[in-house]
Design a protein around this motif. Structure first.
Motif, PDB file in Angstrom:
ATOM      1  N   ASP A  17       0.585  -0.847   0.257  1.00 27.17           N
ATOM      2  CA  ASP A  17      -0.151   0.002  -0.272  1.00 27.17           C
ATOM      3  C   ASP A  17       0.629   1.209  -0.017  1.00 27.17           C
ATOM      4  N   GLY A  27      -1.572  -4.250  -1.620  1.00 25.49           N
ATOM      5  CA  GLY A  27      -2.125  -4.233  -0.518  1.00 25.49           C
ATOM      6  C   GLY A  27      -3.655  -4.554  -0.228  1.00 25.49           C
ATOM      7  N   ALA A  61     -15.131   3.821  -5.971  1.00 32.43           N
ATOM      8  CA  ALA A  61     -15.018   3.264  -4.517  1.00 32.43           C
ATOM      9  C   ALA A  61     -14.561   4.457  -3.915  1.00 32.43           C
ATOM     10  N   THR A  75     -11.995   0.111  -8.646  1.00 31.08           N
ATOM     11  CA  THR A  75     -11.690   1.156  -7.485  1.00 31.08           C
ATOM     12  C   THR A  75     -11.455   2.825  -7.918  1.00 31.08           C
TER      13      THR A  75
END
Lengths: 336, 512
Positions: free
Chosen positions: A216, A283, A336, A333
């Motif tokens: 991450d 991640g 999101a 993603t």
């Protein structure tokens, strides 16, 4: 001056659940395991309709025999992808390990398996040092390593590794044999043990926490006092060992090894992890999803075989799946 | 005097980056034939305004006029097309290309460029040299000559003199004077107030994204005899500094409360030096810095932008090795190979940039526990009390965990609390805080001050760099002032006013 951000909302509020695609996307992002299990069941049923014999014991066993090595190789990819890396040498490690194990089979199964795993340890360490210490891009490092291994083993097959290309009976048994009235392959037991260990490592150990953290934000992890290179090297070593085990099982399944043994598994090993929801960017993800991904691909493989689709077309299908999923997850993603 | 429209004017310009408001409402006008200073403390919005004027960013709202015509710049070429030439704070050249290639990329007329280089005695510069081989001051001149080669009406110079030699700076001033004579204009952004007083005609002060003052020394003279005779010399440096800081809101000092240590204990730990730097240097950026922090003490550090404070913190946190000097922990010299060693010695960093501390896609808990697994022998387990420690830290910092599954969804204040909370979970002895309250709300700021005092009260040594001078009196015991890579002043925090600090931070002698 800063505002507090709005409370988190579920994906369904962001995605207008009008189209079937949007609804499916919402399901995948909210409950990936359920969506994947559903896909798996549907595939099994469709395959059963195409070839009614498939639902008999032997069909399922064949699928599992295929899924076990794939799942283990995909485990290597999962670990590395979580850190933002990848291992393009995993199938060459598998081949090399199986080759060494076959060559050493006359010395007994224990020595053969041990030396096979040593191949994974050595190659994994080299990959890890290259990526973590010398900062070589993982794609380049492992691709180059794969080329080096192929060259070395091509040369060695004529010299120091000349001799047996047949694996011993014990390796054959765990790779191809099954028990409980020929229902459950031994390789699935090996896979289950590895799966349990991987899930525990990723969820319930500090090492697992660090894999996700590095994937991450590596810089933050370094500043938090973690020696990132240690985590990376151990991840590549673990991936190398998984590659070896997967390769030895594959060798056992086919009985005889050659230098093309695991070639066809490279794309599926990445695909299984991606299908399971592990992000190529690191991640995000986990091994439970990868297991389902490996099963889905194996059923798909059986289905394509029953449909008399050749190996070449199968690779096209895997490639298309990876592209479609990478695109689909990227879309999720972003939303999101 | 004709009341002609200004050459360049903004009205009510606003710009936010995400939830951070960089400019709230800025009015700014540049007339023909003037050199206008744009001043403000760190984070006041100067660079954002320059970027909007240069067409790098599009303003969220507000109007922009050039010669009275409303404009919208969607790209830097739009601004160049109407005669705005900008030299940014950092060189805008591609390092791996030669100067000539860079010029070709930006379609610059080479003879004009070379003749402008000649103005700065760089006419002999080899245009086939790679940009990254040239020294910074040469690159600044190259940037300037490149802007001049387009023959702009307005020159925007963002911190141009910071990297130049005194001699070159003089030539820039001469150039600006020439520009003025041509009936064009210059905008000078600088931290060096002496320059402003010497060469500027007017000055606009930005504070917290608004224009708060306009110094127009010639105005009264204008009214009386019609000629503009006033200069910025008539304005005092301290007036400018005061305008930059604004009306001072006094707040009571944060004292440690509820600390369990008794007075005698405090006294016994107070003499203990927890952390010290001796002659610490890093190239030309950090030079010969020495200081010590005692247990229970909060030592402040103040500096203008780009005085080497970032580098100093990366040395102190073990992220970078000093070129000279040493770091001592508990009196013993330490040779750190990386942040791991610093953290092992109990010296921990809260970075200024939250991109350097957060794991944006992971939950709060995963963010907080990272340092628990620094040692390999901690890798194969999770401490029994991990959950308890995490809940403790969340509780102590009152972190809002409604969006706990991904910390990038948290507000800036909550994200900063997580960066701090990580060290509450793991424990530490010396805390290095780099601007921990930048861009966060007042309530959270107060919570952070109280927490820092409490940590110090419990025996921690804290070094606090802050860009908000008001914080020094509120939370610190002593304060160091850094200028041009050196510690130039030390003051008692209780007596350090914003103006004494800012004066020292500009490298000026304090007014007696």
């Amino acid at each position: 001056m800063s505002h507090s951000s709005p409370p988190p909302r579920s994906e369904t509020e962001h995605v207008p659940a009008t189209g079937l695609v949007a609804r499916a996307a919402a399901l995948v992002s909210e409950r990936p395991t359920i969506a994947l299990s559903g896909t798996l069941v549907i595939l099994v049923i469709v395959t059963g309709i195409i070839e009614p014999n498939y639902l008999a014991v032997s069909g399922v066993r064949n699928t599992l025999l295929q899924a076990a090595p794939l799942g283990i190789l995909a485990g290597a990819q999962t670990i590395l992808m979580l850190t933002g890396g990848i291992d393009l040498s995993v199938t060459m490690v598998a081949t090399a390990s199986a080759y060494v194990a076959a060559n050493q089979s006359p010395s007994g199964a224990a020595v053969a398996i041990l030396l096979g795993v040593v191949v994974g340890l050595v190659v994994g360490s080299a990959n890890g040092v290259g990526v973590a210490v010398f900062r070589v891009n993982p794609l380049i490092m492992t691709l180059a390593m794969s080329g080096i291994l192929l060259g070395l083993f091509t040369a060695w097959a004529q010299t120091i590794l000349k001799g047996s290309t047949q694996v011993g009976p014990f390796i054959k048994l765990i790779g191809a044999g099954s028990f409980l009235g020929n229902r459950i392959p031994y390789s699935v037991v090996v896979w289950a043990v590895i799966a349990a260990a991987l899930i525990w490592l990723l969820r319930r150990t500090g090492w697992g926490r660090l894999l996700y953290a590095i994937g991450d934000n590596e810089i933050a992890v370094r500043l938090a006092g973690v020696r990132v290179w240690q985590v990376r090297i151990t991840a590549y070593i673990a991936a190398g060992v998984l590659g070896s085990i997967g390769g030895i099982l594959l060798g056992g399944r086919t009985g005889a090894v050659d230098l093309q043994l695991a070639n066809a598994f490279l794309l599926p090993s990445v695909a299984a992890a991606v299908i399971g929801g592990t992000s190529i960017f690191g991640g995000v993800g986990g091994y439970a999803g990868t297991i389902l991904g490996a099963l889905i691909l194996s059923v798909l493989n059986s289905m394509l075989t029953f449909l008399n689709v050749g190996q070449a077309i199968q690779q096209v299908v895997y490639g298309a799946i990876v592209l479609a999923l990478a695109w689909g997850y990227a879309g999720l993603t972003r939303r999101a | 005097m004709t009341a002609s429209r200004p050459l360049l004017e903004t009205v009510n310009i606003a710009k936010s980056y995400g939830s951070v408001v960089a400019l709230e409402a800025a009015d700014f006008a540049v007339r023909r034939g003037e050199i206008h200073a744009l001043l403000g403390a760190n984070g006041a919005g100067k660079s954002t305004l320059v970027k909007i004027l240069a067409g790098v960013h599009l303003a969220d709202s507000g109007e922009l006029f050039v010669d009275g015509t409303p404009m919208q710049f969607h790209a830097p070429v739009d601004a160049m097309a109407v005669g705005i030439g900008t030299v940014f704070q950092d060189p805008a050249l591609i390092p791996d290309l030669t100067l000539k290639q860079n010029l070709q990329l930006s379609e610059i007329d080479e003879p004009a460029f070379v003749s402008w280089l000649g103005w700065f005695d760089l006419g002999q510069l080899d245009l086939d040299a790679l940009v990254h081989e040239l020294p910074l001051e040469t690159l600044r001149v190259v940037d300037l000559a490149r802007a001049l080669a387009r023959d702009p009406q307005v020159l925007l110079l963002d911190e141009i003199t910071a990297a130049l030699t005194a001699d070159q700076a003089e030539r820039v001033f001469a150039l600006l004077a020439h520009w003025k004579e041509l009936g064009r204009a210059g905008v000078l952004i600088t931290h060096r107030l002496a320059e402003v007083l010497r060469i500027c005609d007017r000055a606009t002060i930005l504070r917290d994204g608004r224009n708060v003052a306009l110094f127009e020394p010639g105005k009264e003279a204008d009214a009386s005899n019609g000629s503009s005779t006033g200069t910025m010399q008539d304005v005092g440096e301290h007036e400018l500094v005061e305008a930059m800081l604004g009306a001072e809101v006094r707040e009571e000092r944060f004292e440690e409360s509820g600390s369990e240590t008794s007075a005698s204990e405090v006294r016994s730990i107070a003499d203990e030096i927890a952390f010290a730097a001796r002659g610490l240097s890093s190239g030309e950026v950090v030079r010969d810095i020495s200081f010590e922090v005692r247990r229970g003490e909060i030592l402040g550090l103040v500096a203008l932008e780009g005085q080497g404070q970032e580098r100093l913190f990366s040395l102190l946190s073990g992220d970078r090795r000093p070129t000279a000097g040493e770091i001592q922990v508990g009196g013993a010299q330490r040779g750190w190979g990386g942040p791991y060693d610093a953290v092992s010695d109990g010296v921990v960093l809260i970075p200024g940039d939250r991109l350097l501390s957060l794991l944006p896609n992971l939950p709060v808990r995963q963010n907080l526990v990272v340092p628990l697994f620094n040692r390999i022998r901690e890798w194969l387990r999770i401490p029994q009390d991990e959950r308890k420690r995490v809940l403790n830290a969340i509780d102590r910092l009152s972190i809002d965990t409604r969006a706990a599954s991904q910390v990038r969804r948290l507000s800036g204040g909550n994200q900063q609390k997580i960066a701090i909370g990580r060290w509450l979970v793991a424990g530490f002895r010396t805390l290095l805080c780099f601007d921990p309250t930048r861009g966060i709300d007042v309530q959270t700021k107060r919570e952070i001050y109280a927490l820092l005092r409490e940590l110090a009260g419990n025996g921690a040594a804290i070094l606090l760099y802050t860009s908000e001078l008001a914080e020094i009196q509120l939370v610190c015991d002593r304060v160091l002032v850094m200028h041009d890579g050196r510690i130039v002043d030390e003051q008692e925090a209780a007596r350090a006013t914003e103006s004494t600090l800012l004066t020292a931070a500009h490298g000026l002698e304090a007014a007696v």
